[in-house]
Design a protein around this motif. Sequence first.
Motif, PDB file in Angstrom:
ATOM      1  N   ARG A  83       0.832  -1.214   0.000  1.00 39.33           N
ATOM      2  CA  ARG A  83       0.000   0.000   0.000  1.00 39.33           C
ATOM      3  C   ARG A  83       0.865   1.263   0.000  1.00 39.33           C
ATOM      4  O   ARG A  83       0.614   2.204  -0.752  1.00 39.33           O
ATOM      5  CB  ARG A  83      -0.930  -0.041   1.219  1.00 39.33           C
ATOM      6  N   GLU A  84       1.886   1.281   0.846  1.00 40.37           N
ATOM      7  CA  GLU A  84       2.754   2.469   0.948  1.00 40.37           C
ATOM      8  C   GLU A  84       3.536   2.701  -0.349  1.00 40.37           C
ATOM      9  O   GLU A  84       3.742   3.843  -0.752  1.00 40.37           O
ATOM     10  CB  GLU A  84       3.721   2.320   2.122  1.00 40.37           C
ATOM     11  N   LEU A  85       3.989   1.632  -0.994  1.00 38.82           N
ATOM     12  CA  LEU A  85       4.726   1.782  -2.251  1.00 38.82           C
ATOM     13  C   LEU A  85       3.786   2.231  -3.377  1.00 38.82           C
ATOM     14  O   LEU A  85       4.166   3.045  -4.214  1.00 38.82           O
ATOM     15  CB  LEU A  85       5.449   0.478  -2.617  1.00 38.82           C
ATOM     16  N   LYS A  86       2.560   1.708  -3.377  1.00 41.61           N
ATOM     17  CA  LYS A  86       1.566   2.120  -4.377  1.00 41.61           C
ATOM     18  C   LYS A  86       1.293   3.620  -4.246  1.00 41.61           C
ATOM     19  O   LYS A  86       1.185   4.331  -5.235  1.00 41.61           O
ATOM     20  CB  LYS A  86       0.262   1.347  -4.168  1.00 41.61           C
ATOM     21  N   PHE A  87       1.167   4.063  -3.008  1.00 43.57           N
ATOM     22  CA  PHE A  87       0.937   5.479  -2.725  1.00 43.57           C
ATOM     23  C   PHE A  87       2.070   6.327  -3.307  1.00 43.57           C
ATOM     24  O   PHE A  87       1.864   7.453  -3.731  1.00 43.57           O
ATOM     25  CB  PHE A  87       0.820   5.691  -1.211  1.00 43.57           C
ATOM     26  N   ARG A  88       3.274   5.766  -3.345  1.00 43.51           N
ATOM     27  CA  ARG A  88       4.430   6.480  -3.897  1.00 43.51           C
ATOM     28  C   ARG A  88       4.569   6.267  -5.405  1.00 43.51           C
ATOM     29  O   ARG A  88       5.585   6.598  -5.997  1.00 43.51           O
ATOM     30  CB  ARG A  88       5.705   6.042  -3.161  1.00 43.51           C
ATOM     31  N   GLU A  89       3.518   5.683  -5.992  1.00 49.50           N
ATOM     32  CA  GLU A  89       3.420   5.486  -7.445  1.00 49.50           C
ATOM     33  C   GLU A  89       4.504   4.561  -8.000  1.00 49.50           C
ATOM     34  O   GLU A  89       4.986   4.737  -9.117  1.00 49.50           O
ATOM     35  CB  GLU A  89       3.402   6.843  -8.169  1.00 49.50           C
ATOM     36  N   ILE A  90       4.864   3.557  -7.219  1.00 50.47           N
ATOM     37  CA  ILE A  90       5.828   2.557  -7.673  1.00 50.47           C
ATOM     38  C   ILE A  90       5.059   1.499  -8.457  1.00 50.47           C
ATOM     39  O   ILE A  90       3.955   1.111  -8.070  1.00 50.47           O
ATOM     40  CB  ILE A  90       6.548   1.902  -6.452  1.00 50.47           C
ATOM     41  N   SER A  91       5.636   0.997  -9.546  1.00 48.65           N
ATOM     42  CA  SER A  91       4.942   0.027 -10.398  1.00 48.65           C
ATOM     43  C   SER A  91       4.737  -1.303  -9.670  1.00 48.65           C
ATOM     44  O   SER A  91       5.499  -1.660  -8.768  1.00 48.65           O
ATOM     45  CB  SER A  91       5.746  -0.222 -11.680  1.00 48.65           C
ATOM     46  N   LYS A  92       3.715  -2.040 -10.105  1.00 48.40           N
ATOM     47  CA  LYS A  92       3.401  -3.338  -9.500  1.00 48.40           C
ATOM     48  C   LYS A  92       4.610  -4.269  -9.635  1.00 48.40           C
ATOM     49  O   LYS A  92       4.960  -4.981  -8.703  1.00 48.40           O
ATOM     50  CB  LYS A  92       2.167  -3.945 -10.169  1.00 48.40           C
ATOM     51  N   TYR A  93       5.231  -4.262 -10.794  1.00 46.32           N
ATOM     52  CA  TYR A  93       6.400  -5.116 -11.041  1.00 46.32           C
ATOM     53  C   TYR A  93       7.505  -4.834 -10.013  1.00 46.32           C
ATOM     54  O   TYR A  93       8.074  -5.747  -9.428  1.00 46.32           O
ATOM     55  CB  TYR A  93       6.927  -4.887 -12.469  1.00 46.32           C
ATOM     56  N   THR A  94       7.787  -3.564  -9.794  1.00 44.80           N
ATOM     57  CA  THR A  94       8.846  -3.159  -8.859  1.00 44.80           C
ATOM     58  C   THR A  94       8.464  -3.501  -7.419  1.00 44.80           C
ATOM     59  O   THR A  94       9.307  -3.953  -6.645  1.00 44.80           O
ATOM     60  CB  THR A  94       9.145  -1.651  -9.023  1.00 44.80           C
ATOM     61  N   ILE A  95       7.197  -3.305  -7.085  1.00 49.28           N
ATOM     62  CA  ILE A  95       6.717  -3.647  -5.737  1.00 49.28           C
ATOM     63  C   ILE A  95       6.897  -5.148  -5.498  1.00 49.28           C
ATOM     64  O   ILE A  95       7.415  -5.565  -4.462  1.00 49.28           O
ATOM     65  CB  ILE A  95       5.233  -3.246  -5.547  1.00 49.28           C
ATOM     66  N   ASP A  96       6.474  -5.961  -6.468  1.00 50.05           N
ATOM     67  CA  ASP A  96       6.599  -7.416  -6.334  1.00 50.05           C
ATOM     68  C   ASP A  96       8.059  -7.829  -6.168  1.00 50.05           C
ATOM     69  O   ASP A  96       8.386  -8.664  -5.322  1.00 50.05           O
ATOM     70  CB  ASP A  96       5.974  -8.134  -7.540  1.00 50.05           C
ATOM     71  N   ALA A  97       8.936  -7.215  -6.952  1.00 51.94           N
ATOM     72  CA  ALA A  97      10.369  -7.532  -6.869  1.00 51.94           C
ATOM     73  C   ALA A  97      10.904  -7.199  -5.479  1.00 51.94           C
ATOM     74  O   ALA A  97      11.671  -7.966  -4.895  1.00 51.94           O
ATOM     75  CB  ALA A  97      11.141  -6.772  -7.950  1.00 51.94           C
ATOM     76  N   ALA A  98      10.485  -6.056  -4.944  1.00 54.31           N
ATOM     77  CA  ALA A  98      10.956  -5.630  -3.619  1.00 54.31           C
ATOM     78  C   ALA A  98      10.433  -6.560  -2.529  1.00 54.31           C
ATOM     79  O   ALA A  98      11.176  -6.953  -1.629  1.00 54.31           O
ATOM     80  CB  ALA A  98      10.533  -4.190  -3.352  1.00 54.31           C
ATOM     81  N   LEU A  99       9.152  -6.930  -2.607  1.00 54.09           N
ATOM     82  CA  LEU A  99       8.559  -7.806  -1.587  1.00 54.09           C
ATOM     83  C   LEU A  99       9.160  -9.208  -1.630  1.00 54.09           C
ATOM     84  O   LEU A  99       9.272  -9.873  -0.601  1.00 54.09           O
ATOM     85  CB  LEU A  99       7.040  -7.875  -1.748  1.00 54.09           C
ATOM     86  N   ASN A 100       9.581  -9.643  -2.816  1.00 55.55           N
ATOM     87  CA  ASN A 100      10.195 -10.964  -2.940  1.00 55.55           C
ATOM     88  C   ASN A 100      11.561 -11.042  -2.274  1.00 55.55           C
ATOM     89  O   ASN A 100      12.090 -12.127  -2.070  1.00 55.55           O
ATOM     90  CB  ASN A 100      10.287 -11.383  -4.411  1.00 55.55           C
ATOM     91  N   GLU A 101      12.121  -9.887  -1.942  1.00 60.69           N
ATOM     92  CA  GLU A 101      13.417  -9.847  -1.265  1.00 60.69           C
ATOM     93  C   GLU A 101      13.305 -10.263   0.207  1.00 60.69           C
ATOM     94  O   GLU A 101      14.296 -10.595   0.830  1.00 60.69           O
ATOM     95  CB  GLU A 101      13.986  -8.420  -1.300  1.00 60.69           C
ATOM     96  N   ILE A 102      12.081 -10.187   0.751  1.00 62.37           N
ATOM     97  CA  ILE A 102      11.902 -10.550   2.162  1.00 62.37           C
ATOM     98  C   ILE A 102      12.041 -12.059   2.304  1.00 62.37           C
ATOM     99  O   ILE A 102      11.352 -12.821   1.631  1.00 62.37           O
ATOM    100  CB  ILE A 102      10.510 -10.121   2.697  1.00 62.37           C
ATOM    101  N   ASP A 103      12.925 -12.482   3.179  1.00 60.34           N
ATOM    102  CA  ASP A 103      13.104 -13.899   3.460  1.00 60.34           C
ATOM    103  C   ASP A 103      11.863 -14.400   4.196  1.00 60.34           C
ATOM    104  O   ASP A 103      11.471 -13.830   5.220  1.00 60.34           O
ATOM    105  CB  ASP A 103      14.362 -14.078   4.321  1.00 60.34           C
ATOM    106  N   LEU A 104      11.236 -15.459   3.684  1.00 64.25           N
ATOM    107  CA  LEU A 104       9.984 -15.942   4.265  1.00 64.25           C
ATOM    108  C   LEU A 104      10.158 -16.429   5.703  1.00 64.25           C
ATOM    109  O   LEU A 104       9.278 -16.232   6.534  1.00 64.25           O
ATOM    110  CB  LEU A 104       9.365 -17.043   3.399  1.00 64.25           C
ATOM    111  N   GLU A 105      11.292 -17.044   5.999  1.00 63.43           N
ATOM    112  CA  GLU A 105      11.538 -17.481   7.377  1.00 63.43           C
ATOM    113  C   GLU A 105      11.559 -16.283   8.323  1.00 63.43           C
ATOM    114  O   GLU A 105      10.982 -16.327   9.401  1.00 63.43           O
ATOM    115  CB  GLU A 105      12.867 -18.233   7.468  1.00 63.43           C
TER     116      GLU A 105
END
Length: 158
Positions: A83-105
Amino acid sequence: MNSHKTYTVDEAQAKLEHYCAYQERCHKEVRQKLRDMNMIPEAIDLIIVHLIRHNFLNEERFAKAFVRGKFRIKKWGKNRLRRELKFREISKYTIDAALNEIDLEDYYATLDALVQKRIAQVKAPNDYKKKKKVADYLLYRGWESHLIYERLNEALNG
């Protein structure tokens, strides 16, 4: 900022290079900063192109730094980060790439720790009310509801 001060393109560009070097920025922030400096749209576009070309401005790098920081320090879940990244007008592709960096563990361990900490803090007459208060707190921080309830049920009924 003094609204009467005017900047040449070179002065504004130097100022924005410093602004971007100090901390990762998104295009929206940079554009706003240039507007606040009373720069004309043509100059704004010129400066933004320069900042991107010289790697002062990079939305993917911004998004990844944003996600890392807000997850580690503020313990935000993926919904809030998105939500915060969308508010900053970041593309869905870039948001997904950034979120995928979070280690699931790490992600699950962080949620578990938050659940335990919050359960200990919340005073409620019964488990149902306690569960609701803890869930509301975690939903506000952007954690996915199915994960919250799964963890809460384990913690309180386990």
